[in-house]
Design an enzyme around this catalytic site. Structure first.
Site, mmCIF file in Angstrom:
data_model
loop_
_atom_site.group_PDB
_atom_site.id
_atom_site.type_symbol
_atom_site.label_atom_id
_atom_site.label_comp_id
_atom_site.label_asym_id
_atom_site.label_seq_id
_atom_site.Cartn_x
_atom_site.Cartn_y
_atom_site.Cartn_z
ATOM 1 N N ARG A 72 0.838 -1.210 0.000
ATOM 2 C CA ARG A 72 0.000 0.000 0.000
ATOM 3 C C ARG A 72 0.873 1.259 0.000
ATOM 4 N NH1 ARG A 72 -2.054 2.648 4.219
ATOM 5 N NH2 ARG A 72 -2.127 0.826 5.579
ATOM 6 N N TYR A 126 -17.703 14.767 -14.443
ATOM 7 C CA TYR A 126 -18.142 13.376 -14.451
ATOM 8 C C TYR A 126 -19.093 13.098 -13.277
ATOM 9 C CZ TYR A 126 -17.722 8.303 -14.033
ATOM 10 O OH TYR A 126 -17.987 6.970 -13.930
ATOM 11 N N ASP A 197 -9.034 17.151 -14.979
ATOM 12 C CA ASP A 197 -9.383 15.764 -15.306
ATOM 13 C C ASP A 197 -9.205 15.626 -16.819
ATOM 14 O OD1 ASP A 197 -10.607 13.337 -15.939
ATOM 15 O OD2 ASP A 197 -12.056 13.506 -14.298
ATOM 16 N N LYS A 222 -10.446 4.205 -18.785
ATOM 17 C CA LYS A 222 -10.884 4.636 -20.106
ATOM 18 C C LYS A 222 -9.740 4.464 -21.116
ATOM 19 C CE LYS A 222 -14.430 5.581 -17.580
ATOM 20 N NZ LYS A 222 -14.659 6.861 -16.929
HETATM 21 C C1 LIG Z 1 -14.873 7.380 -15.675
HETATM 22 C C2 LIG Z 1 -14.431 8.748 -15.274
HETATM 23 C C3 LIG Z 1 -14.013 9.043 -13.965
HETATM 24 C C4 LIG Z 1 -14.078 8.029 -12.855
HETATM 25 O O1 LIG Z 1 -13.272 6.932 -13.118
HETATM 26 P P1 LIG Z 1 -13.544 5.459 -12.532
HETATM 27 O O2 LIG Z 1 -12.377 4.720 -13.045
HETATM 28 O O3 LIG Z 1 -14.860 5.006 -13.078
HETATM 29 O O4 LIG Z 1 -13.576 5.587 -11.052
HETATM 30 C C5 LIG Z 1 -13.564 10.319 -13.687
HETATM 31 N N1 LIG Z 1 -13.540 11.271 -14.630
HETATM 32 C C6 LIG Z 1 -13.945 11.040 -15.899
HETATM 33 C C7 LIG Z 1 -13.901 12.140 -16.899
HETATM 34 C C8 LIG Z 1 -14.393 9.768 -16.264
HETATM 35 O O5 LIG Z 1 -14.809 9.555 -17.520
#
Ligand SMILES: *Cc1c(COP(=O)(O)O)cnc(C)c1O
Length: 406
Positions: A72, A126, A197, A222
């Site tokens: 961790r 998001y 982000d 993603k």
């Molecule tokens: C999917 C997503 C998240 C969150 O990610 P997870 O892996 O589902 O926790 C945050 N920001 C954006 C823009 C996303 O598309």
């Protein structure tokens, strides 16, 4: 969005290589600089490390010597992924998290630590980030200010008083942009760190650190992993990470195992190649949709019809693979369209090989009241499409048969 020969050479990092080279070699022996090393990084699937002598343990725990104690706190395989991610984004350090949401929590906590003033952000971030921040505000009294960046004066005023700023651009599903340079310049006036982000754009299509951002977060679920087979995230800092940031990461607990880090690294190595196909398909589908009489609106940052096309050209290298559109026939047409798709998959998420289609009003934005949805511009007839890496003609033929009025 210039078309360029080759891929961009990320600035701010030591590697002389361009993006595609750096992706392809992420984490391999050359990048790690070990002698006679396995080309692929070993998977250190162990929670615990032998500390050796009392003196060795002292050296590791005091930080005098680089060493591992407990996964961790740190793990060599995970560290390889972290270094690769930091290098690709052009940051000085990265922390790998178990999800994109864990990355947002870690970045917001790190950026706000020791700061006065609210976290300034916008409603069309998001859905998972939106819900997370609401919980933090309700349980921990996180000072939070939601501002619409389209109202530039109000946005810049809030940014100029912020403890930290969280920006998502392009936003999802309506592909609205926030001017990063302008936001960073104003945030500097009060010392507020800016978190971007960059999940939707990826480091290939947008370079937040080059526009002055302090932190970048990704859902590696993603595009970065890109195969729809794991949940993960990362937090990257333009400046080196401090002991405090590492303590926050370790104690929030959203860390990953070595096997998952190795999987994410494998996905990452084809990022440049995959993004070429996502970008090409996203643009081809957006242009095709715009020419259909059944379609009333298309939202994609690469289209000349995008209300912020000029900003998109300045801020993004390419418009990307994500888009949304409205059908003239309203909800009935949308239902029929979804049910008739044969190739595109009706599923949430984005960034994998398969083209995915969702109805935000019925999935990701279901939690919002119809009134708030309407204000946000997410209508019941809005469809979001995440272009995969299939052949564009096959995808368009499938969309054509699904969209046809009869
Ligand atoms: C999917 C997503 C998240 C969150 O990610 P997870 O892996 O589902 O926790 C945050 N920001 C954006 C823009 C996303 O598309």
């Amino acid at each position: 969005m210039s078309s360029h020969e080759g891929t961009p050479a990320p600035s701010g990092a030591e590697s002389p290589h361009r993006f595609a080279t750096r992706c392809a070699r992420a984490g391999t022996s050359g990048a790690r600089g070990e002698w006679n090393a396995p080309l692929q990084p070993p998977i250190f699937q162990s929670a615990i490390f032998d500390l050796g002598s009392a003196a060795d343990a002292e050296a590791i725990f005091s930080g005098k010597r680089k060493g591992y104690a407990y996964s961790r706190f740190g793990n060599p395989t995970v560290d390889v992924l972290a270094e690769s991610l930091a290098g690709l984004e052009g940051g000085a350090g990265a922390m790998v998290t178990s999800s994109g949401n864990a990355a947002v929590l870690c970045a917001v906590t790190s950026a706000l630590h020791g700061r006065k003033g609210p976290l300034v952000t916008h409603h069309d971030i998001y859905g998972g980030s939106f819900e997370l921040l609401q919980i933090l505000s309700e349980v921990y009294r996180l000072p939070l200010e939601w501002v619409d960046p389209a109202n530039t004066e109000q946005w810049l005023d809030a940014v100029g008083r912020a403890g930290a700023v969280l920006v998502e651009t392009p936003s999802n599903p309506l592909m609205r942009l926030v001017d990063l340079r302008q936001t960073v310049d104003r945030a500097r006036s009060c010392g507020a760190p800016v978190i971007v982000d960059n999940t939707v754009a990826t480091p290939l299509n947008q370079r937040p650190f080059e526009l002055g951002a302090d932190w970048v977060v990704h859902s590696t679920t993603k595009y970065l992993n890109g195969h729809g087979d794991l949940i993960g995230g990362c937090v990257i800092r333009r400046e080196p990470l401090t002991k405090l940031h590492r303590a926050i990461h370790k104690n929030l607990g959203g860390t990953v195992n070595a096997s998952e880090a190795a999987m994410a690294l494998r996905g990452l190595r084809t990022l440049a190649l995959r993004m070429e196909a996502h970008n090409r398909n996203g643009e081809a589908i957006a242009r095709w949709l715009e020419g259909r009489r059944e379609v009333t609106r298309v939202y994609h940052p690469g289209l000349p019809s995008h209300p912020q096309a000029e900003l998109a050209r300045r801020q993004m290298i390419h418009g990307g693979g994500l888009l949304s559109f409205e059908l003239a026939g309203g909800e009935a047409a949308v239902t029929r369209f979804i049910d008739r798709l044969k190739l595109s998959v009706h599923a949430v998420s984005l960034g994998g090989p398969e083209t995915l289609v969702t109805r935000p009003a019925r999935t990701s934005h279901r939690g919002m009241s119809p009134e708030v949805r309407r204000q946000a511009g997410v209508s019941d007839s809005l469809i979001r499409l995440a272009a995969g890496i299939e052949d564009a003609d096959d995808l368009i033929a499938d969309l054509a048969q699904a969209i046809a009025a009869e």
